[in-house]
Scaffold this motif. Structure first.
Motif, mmCIF file in Angstrom:
data_model
loop_
_atom_site.group_PDB
_atom_site.id
_atom_site.type_symbol
_atom_site.label_atom_id
_atom_site.label_comp_id
_atom_site.label_asym_id
_atom_site.label_seq_id
_atom_site.Cartn_x
_atom_site.Cartn_y
_atom_site.Cartn_z
ATOM 1 N N ASP A 146 0.865 -1.177 0.000
ATOM 2 C CA ASP A 146 0.000 0.000 0.000
ATOM 3 C C ASP A 146 0.906 1.232 0.000
ATOM 4 O O ASP A 146 1.570 1.514 0.996
ATOM 5 N N HIS A 481 -6.809 0.987 -13.366
ATOM 6 C CA HIS A 481 -7.273 1.327 -12.014
ATOM 7 C C HIS A 481 -7.784 0.093 -11.265
ATOM 8 O O HIS A 481 -8.359 0.218 -10.186
ATOM 9 N N GLN A 482 -7.553 -1.106 -11.831
ATOM 10 C CA GLN A 482 -7.994 -2.334 -11.177
ATOM 11 C C GLN A 482 -6.887 -3.397 -11.159
ATOM 12 O O GLN A 482 -7.181 -4.589 -11.190
ATOM 13 N N LEU A 486 -4.276 -1.734 -6.546
ATOM 14 C CA LEU A 486 -5.651 -1.236 -6.636
ATOM 15 C C LEU A 486 -6.652 -2.382 -6.829
ATOM 16 O O LEU A 486 -7.833 -2.138 -7.055
ATOM 17 N N ARG A 487 -6.174 -3.640 -6.789
ATOM 18 C CA ARG A 487 -7.053 -4.784 -7.063
ATOM 19 C C ARG A 487 -7.282 -5.586 -5.790
ATOM 20 O O ARG A 487 -6.315 -6.111 -5.255
ATOM 21 N N THR A 489 -9.316 -3.243 -4.254
ATOM 22 C CA THR A 489 -9.468 -1.840 -3.853
ATOM 23 C C THR A 489 -8.155 -1.361 -3.238
ATOM 24 O O THR A 489 -7.363 -2.176 -2.736
ATOM 25 N N PRO A 490 -7.921 -0.034 -3.248
ATOM 26 C CA PRO A 490 -6.718 0.487 -2.577
ATOM 27 C C PRO A 490 -6.702 0.074 -1.111
ATOM 28 O O PRO A 490 -7.759 -0.045 -0.481
#
Length: 533
Positions: A146, A481-482, A486-487, A489-490
């Motif tokens: 993260d 974005h996935q 980011l996969r 979700t962030p």
């Protein structure tokens, strides 16, 4: 009502769920895998649809399955046998064809026949793509850090990504940056001039996405498919003996040998939460099972929006999952044949014969514009009138798939939008089947009279049968974005979730879809790292 205590419960007996179960059992844990269908394997199953004719109903080729999983679980010992697909042939609208063979010189000569300039560019393009694929390959086995966190674990993860980037040459960094953001059309038009070559290569960039070849981001999807590897042979594609069910079957056998309990017809209703922690599951039949951890190998929307009450998750997490794009765009048409289709581009004479193209794949992708027009139909909620097709003849590679002298044909179809205008029904399925047959008929006029039976699968059917929300074959589109951190979700790309004791390891997690098994393996390793506490 029964209650059993396990170390780990895994929801979903697809290949990722089975891989995760096998790794946990290998570490001495008591594991149960719960599968809602009568057959394990998820979207990688083989079923007899018409008497004597067996089909890999959904996924149909193997290439992304991680070599370390094959080794760790000793899958060849459990029946895994991958048969190479030696060619891809693209019939052209003028009656000619473009062939790509497993012999590099033959392929180069074939491209030269159409365009000497492209033959010169081909080797360098292959080198650039192979370098980029090999360069990003280590990321597949990384736990996505993260970037907003200052925890030691995430800082170490970022350091690993930094070290990986530092090892790349300037050229490789630029190539990867371009591939991550470009459209596959823009990428290929920089390299080649021959339409059928560009069309066939561009097709790899739209598989499983609701995008056209001219949409930005499709070059990354092309790269994702470029990472195929069989037995260490980079960029190799194959067909498993007994179809995709042969892959799942070998993982199932390995898991059972390691002590995993696999329950079929065991549909999960809800994850049981006590004191802010997942402690088991309630089944649709009223049974309750308890465990130290629960892992979902279902798609992200079922995992977080269906199995768990939303009050157990932060609001922004729920919103992010609701917005996760899972629109299915692909259909599948499985055909039982009395004889092989005779392609006018590479014909054969007389019954019982075949030409070289039947042993590999046949791609209906004559140009980038052809695929983009197919996408134009889908954009407005229509079935593509002239779809992109990727076809293989499993019975040519594995004769056990059909009765003697008969054949099965597997057609991957794009586009068949999940959100079809007017919705999916039998008439629309027939329309999709007809679009496929009339498209093939242009190149193989005998196809219609050879059909013994036909199964048409829409994204709605994939959702209903395989239990994948939106019918998306990757459990969520492989968009910029996935992917990676980011996969799905962030902040939650490390296989953990905001609910303690609840983990996620499916195609909707890093590193994405395909019969790869990486998400299941990595999730199991993180569960073990957390000490199953």
């Amino acid at each position: 009502m029964t209650s059993n205590q396990y170390d780990a419960i895994i929801i979903g007996g697809g290949h990722n769920g089975l891989v995760a179960g096998a790794y946990l059992a290998r570490a001495g844990k008591k594991v149960v895998v719960l599968e809602r269908r009568h057959i394990a394997g998820g979207a990688a199953v083989t079923e007899e649809i018409f008497p004597g004719y067996k089909f890999t109903e959904f996924s149909y080729v193997v290439s992304l399955l991680r070599p370390e999983i094959i080794r760790d679980l000793e899958l060849p010992k459990h029946g895994l046998k991958i048969l190479p697909l030696p060619s891809t042939v693209t019939p052209m609208e003028n009656g000619d064809y473009l062939g790509a063979w497993d012999d590099h010189d033959l392929t180069r000569r074939e491209i030269y026949r159409h365009s000497p300039k492209d033959a010169e560019a081909y080797d360098e393009y292959a080198r650039v793509m192979a370098r980029a694929a090999k360069a990003i390959k280590p990321i597949i086995n990384l736990i996505p850090p993260d970037p907003s966190s200052l925890s030691v674990k995430d800082l170490m993860g970022l350091l690993k990504v930094g070290q990986f980037a530092a090892n790349l040459s300037e050229k490789e960094l630029y190539a990867i940056a371009k591939l991550a953001t470009q459209s596959s059309a823009d990428l290929l038009e920089e390299w080649f001039e021959f339409d059928a070559l560009k069309g066939t290569k561009a097709a790899s960039g739209i598989i499983g996405t609701f995008l056209g070849p001219r949409s930005p981001g499709t070059a990354y999807v092309l790269l994702h498919h470029y990472m195929g590897e069989i037995d260490g042979a980079f960029r190799a594609w194959g067909f498993a003996k007994n179809g995709s069910g042969g892959v799942s079957g070998s993982i199932l056998s390995a898991a059972k040998a390691l002590g995993v309990e696999v329950r079929l017809n065991a549909s999960v209703k809800q994850v049981i939460v006590k004191n802010g922690r997942a402690v088991g599951v309630a089944l649709e039949n009223g049974d309750e099972l308890t465990s130290k951890v629960v892992m979902s190998a279902a798609d992200p929307k079922r995992t977080f929006l269906q199995f768990v009450e939303q009050k157990h998750f932060p609001d922004e997490f729920v919103t992010a999952l609701q917005n996760f794009r899972t629109r299915g765009s692909s259909g599948k048409v499985n055909i039982a044949l009395s004889e092989l289709p005779n392609f006018t581009a590479l014909p054969f004479k007389g019954k019982g014969h075949d030409s070289a193209l039947h042993r590999g794949a046949v791609s209906i992708s004559p140009s980038i514009d052809y695929i983009e027009r197919a996408y134009d139909d889908a954009k407005y909620g229509q079935i593509s009138k002239r779809p992109y097709l990727d076809m293989i003849f499993p019975s040519m590679i594995d004769p056990d798939m059909a009765p003697p002298g008969q054949h099965v044909m597997s057609c991957f179809v794009q586009y068949a939008p999940y959100d079809l205008e007017g919705g999916w029904n039998d008439a629309k399925r027939n329309e999709l089947g007809e679009a496929v047959i009339s498209t093939i008929e242009q190149y193989a006029p005998n196809i219609r009279k050879a059909i013994v039976g036909m199964q048409v699968i829409s994204p709605k059917d994939i959702e209903a049968i395989a239990g994948i929300t939106g019918g998306n074959i990757f459990h969520g589109e492989l968009l910029l974005h996935q992917i990676f951190f980011l996969r799905p979700t962030p902040q939650w790309a490390d296989f953990r979730t905001p609910l303690k004791g609840y983990y996620f390891g499916a195609s909707g997690a890093h590193p994405g879809g395909g019969v790869m098994g990486a998400a299941g393996m990595l999730a199991a390793k993180e569960i073990l790292k957390d000490g199953l506490k």
